[in-house]
Scaffold this active site. Structure first.
Site, PDB file in Angstrom:
ATOM      1  N   ASP A  90       0.797  -1.290   0.012  1.00 39.97           N
ATOM      2  CA  ASP A  90       0.050  -0.022   0.003  1.00 39.97           C
ATOM      3  C   ASP A  90       0.703   1.323  -0.162  1.00 39.97           C
ATOM      4  OD1 ASP A  90      -2.422   1.495  -0.092  1.00 39.97           O
ATOM      5  OD2 ASP A  90      -2.996   1.038   2.173  1.00 39.97           O
ATOM      6  N   GLU A 136       2.861   4.802  -4.351  1.00 45.03           N
ATOM      7  CA  GLU A 136       2.955   5.521  -5.546  1.00 45.03           C
ATOM      8  C   GLU A 136       4.216   6.236  -5.702  1.00 45.03           C
ATOM      9  OE1 GLU A 136      -0.770   4.181  -4.620  1.00 45.03           O
ATOM     10  OE2 GLU A 136       0.354   5.675  -3.267  1.00 45.03           O
ATOM     11  N   ASP A 166      -8.914   3.057  -2.896  1.00 46.54           N
ATOM     12  CA  ASP A 166      -9.984   3.409  -2.074  1.00 46.54           C
ATOM     13  C   ASP A 166     -11.185   3.987  -2.698  1.00 46.54           C
ATOM     14  OD1 ASP A 166      -8.214   3.093  -0.161  1.00 46.54           O
ATOM     15  OD2 ASP A 166      -7.631   5.159  -0.015  1.00 46.54           O
TER      16      ASP A 166
END
Length: 792
Positions: A443, A446, A522
């Site tokens: 997670d 990025e 999300d």
């Protein structure tokens, strides 16, 4: 000081709390100053185009064409893929490609063309280069699929990376797909799409762009053929698409256009031509086979940010067991860490985590751990101290370790673009394995760094190794998640060599399938979020990432019972089947929505478990052929324009068509069927395609159709593998592929090829064998038989 940024800073401190708010304000200003100092000023630029052809140099598979202000290398590979690169750009180095590039096609010939241009003629494709640098890809029959106009560069006078633009034209009937994980789609409408992996910082819906996974990969479907185009540069950029129009204006077709603008990097491109299946096969041969998940990863997963303790995990698991609901994995979010620090455990909430993992595994349930890349920047943190000693963290332009802010507070970030750093990070998973975890969920990669204003990531001026070439975050950003997955996957292969690593990642880039899959991130709770979930899975599959799925029910909020159930029913037919929600969201357990939803969810769970052998077969086929599990309904008939516009149904492999309910209050829905006979699996009724049918879609199920003649491997009542055969039409034959799998390990099972045919009134099911056709050695259950038919 920018007054607007100051206002944003004050608002953030007031809204998220003083300590973390001040950190994000400092991070935002630190990032802004770093880029002001560390990035070269753009300054004056010179525009450049290739100019006219000067000479050519034939070579294997094509050759080099020199223009007055640039040169173009064109090569056709033995697998039919076309590569071209401007200004001396070669296929390597590349984070997308796996292993060595394919050999050039020795039969491809560079020869003169009309008007002073040149062309490369090969078996599957012809590439025509005009005298001013336009590149045209044609079918062997001479039909133009794509025409790239001469590119344009804007070079800084003082030196540095040049911006460039490439405008392309496609057929008027062509439709665009791909570009990574996009919430609006899977067909990409007119508009501009960003190529910069981004955490939106909130729940997203169909109108949000960009998201976590962006790729310069387009799949273009037209009457003449399908082609995939990949511009191999990881820099920031945009793609502006405009669909064509037939008979526009005075009766002439208007071509579709794609305009790619990049902030830097090489201008190099791969193009593959053929059917969708062939195009994805060639793409997989370039970028690598998809990682094969263990069988348990194809079951049902339950996750939540906020389990908080072993007691809560055991309570949830008991809830599944008491209600006889299948469950294969439980995921622990950041709340199981010690103060959000990666590779740690909160021993107060989880005092006996290895024992919990062992107890769950005894019941057939695996434990999956979240893993974030950010490391708390504090001496005494073992990961920080070890990484500092080995100099593994990203540095800024001044040579200092670059800092950001994530869940543990001030944090630093490993430079995964360095082989030594990947090896170090991969070794850290030994701690996770010792805690009993069997899978890993990447997670915030990025990478995300919280800021009060500006981009929520590292400074673009931050320095990276890039495998020793050296560069900055402008080039490394989009491949950061890919390289983190690489590190985790290879580390797990060394630490647990007998098991298939299970890794899935929020961010990534072209080639990420080599190390695992992804999930939606999300996604917003709501009916639009449900549609976006399907779009993301289909889009990623067409970019070569076959394993993905959404958060069932959406990440935030509290779905209505109807929305939750429809999401659950859809996800039961997607590769990653996972319920998940945020800390502040409503519950996601099936029994929390009332007895009716519970019973209908049970049906979906039981059917998913029954179909596990089919999902395992699709996983093996994805690894060997590049074909995604979830495919658009036009997959086998891309020339059918009606199917090209169908976005609310999908093929699961070759043999099942799934029509989820994506709108509230729907008890029936229209389904666009491809050509052939299709059986409603709930009623057994047969429908003839191509065409649209109206079918019941009660709350108890979503419509699922089986292809006539299909052979679908399923789990029998005794747990063994059996074949569910859907009778072909009289006088016709059918068949299917089955890959029996032990559930884990590295053995490559043989593909079993079955054929179904009529012998008078009897339906025969046979297996292709080295000695010829033999009767099926596996139990067979035939469905769709008419009156008087017999089974053999």
């Amino acid at each position: 000081m920018d007054g607007r940024d100051l206002v944003r800073s004050i608002k953030v401190v007031g809204s998220v709390g003083a300590a973390q708010g001040l950190r994000t304000v400092r991070a935002a200003w630190r990032r802004k100053r770093a880029d002001a100092v560390g990035l070269p000023p753009r300054g004056a630029e010179r525009a450049r185009v290739p100019g006219p052809v000067q000479d050519v140099r034939p070579g294997p598979g094509g050759g080099v064409i020199r223009f007055s202000r640039s040169e173009l290398q064109v090569t056709v590979s033995v697998n039919g893929a076309v590569f071209w690169g401007w200004d001396g750009s070669a296929p390597e180095p590349s984070y997308a490609l796996a292993g060595r590039c394919p050999e050039p096609d020795p039969r491809a010939v560079l020869e003169p063309d009309k008007d002073g241009g040149w062309r490369v003629v090969a078996e599957r494709v012809t590439v025509v280069i005009s005298r001013h640098g336009a590149v045209e890809v044609q079918t062997p029959g001479g039909v133009t699929l794509r025409r790239d106009l001469p590119p344009r560069w804007w070079e800084p006078v003082a030196g540095g990376s040049a911006r460039w633009m490439q405008r392309s034209e496609v057929a008027a009937d062509a439709r665009f797909f791909g570009l990574g994980g996009r919430a609006s789609g899977p067909r990409l409408r007119d508009g501009t799409y960003s190529l910069w992996n981004t955490d939106p910082g909130r729940s997203f819906g169909p109108g949000d762009d960009p998201l976590y996974i962006t790729m310069p990969v387009q799949l273009v479907v037209a009457d003449a053929a399908t082609h995939l185009v990949f511009h191999d540069t990881s820099w920031d950029g945009t793609v502006t698409l405009r669909e064509g129009e037939e008979g526009a204006g005075s009766g002439h077709d208007r071509a579709g256009t794609s305009e790619l603008r990049m902030d830097g990097g090489p201008l190099r491109c791969w193009v593959m031509v053929g059917t969708p299946a062939r195009v994805l096969l060639v793409w997989a041969s370039l970028t690598g086979p998809a990682a094969l998940p263990p069988a348990w990863a194809l079951g049902h997963h339950h996750a939540r940010w906020g389990f908080g303790s072993e007691q809560e995990v055991r309570r949830i698991v008991s809830g599944y067991q008491e209600r006889d609901l299948p469950l294969d994995a439980v995921h622990l979010d950041i709340d199981h860490y010690d103060e959000h620090q990666v590779f740690t455990v909160d021993h107060e909430g989880f005092p006996k985590l290895p024992q919990l993992a062992e107890d769950l595994r005894r019941d057939g349930i695996r434990l999956v751990s979240i893993v974030d890349p950010a490391v708390k920047a504090e001496p005494g943190n073992a990961v920080y101290d070890g990484g500092t000693a080995l100099d593994v963290f990203v540095r800024d332009a001044s040579g200092e370790v670059a800092q950001g802010v994530v869940w543990p507070g001030d944090a630093v970030f490993p430079d995964f673009t360095h082989a030594r750093v990947r090896q170090w990070w991969g070794g850290l998973y030994e701690e996770r394995l010792a805690q009993g975890f069997a899978g890993f969920w990447h997670d915030m990669n990025e990478p995300t760094s919280f800021t009060a204003f500006g981009e929520s990531t590292l400074p673009r001026s931050a320095r990276h190794s890039l495998e020793g070439r050296r560069g900055d975050h402008r080039e490394a950003h989009n491949v950061y998640g890919l390289c983190m997955a690489w590190a985790g996957y290879e580390g797990l292969r060394e630490l647990a060599p007998g098991e298939r690593p299970f890794v899935f990642s929020r961010s990534g880039w072209a080639g990420m399938q080599r190390y695992g899959g992804s999930w939606s991130g999300d996604v917003a709770t709501g009916w639009p979020g449900l549609r976006a979930s399907l779009s993301l899975v289909m889009g990623l599959g067409l970019c070569g990432v076959p394993y993905s799925g959404p958060d069932v029910g959406g990440f935030d909020g509290s779905p209505s019972p109807e929305l939750y159930l429809r999401w659950f029913q859809l996800a039961a037919y997607l590769p990653l089947f996972r319920t998940h929600a945020s800390l502040r969201a409503g519950r996601r357990e099936p029994w929390e929505f009332g007895p009716e939803v519970l019973e209908h969810a049970r049906v979906a769970l039981v059917e998913r478990r029954r179909l596990l052998p089919y999902f395992m077969t699709l996983a093996h086929l994805a690894r060997r052929t590049g074909a995604p599990y979830v495919r658009p309904v036009w997959w086998s008939a891309p020339e059918d324009r009606t199917l090209r516009g169908c976005e609310d149904a999908f093929l699961l492999g070759d043999d099942l068509l799934v029509a989820p309910v994506l709108d509230p209050g729907a008890g029936r829905r229209a389904v666009q069927l491809p050509r052939g006979r299709w059986y409603d699996t709930a009623t057994g009724r047969a429908y003839e395609g191509a065409g649209q049918v109206l079918v019941d879609a009660p709350m108890s199920r979503i419509p699922v159709f089986a292809r006539s003649g299909a052979v679908v491997p399923v789990r029998g009542d005794d747990g063994g593998l059996e074949l569910e055969v859907w009778a072909p039409a009289r006088g016709r034959a059918g068949g299917g592929l089955v890959v029996p799998d032990a559930g884990d390990g590295w053995d490559e099972p043989e593909i079993e090829r079955y054929v179904t045919r009529w012998d008078g009134d009897r339906l025969v099911v046979e297996l292709e064998h080295e000695d010829g056709m033999i009767p099926s050695p596996r139990p067979v259950r035939v469905r769709g038989l008419g009156e008087g038919a017999a089974q053999m």
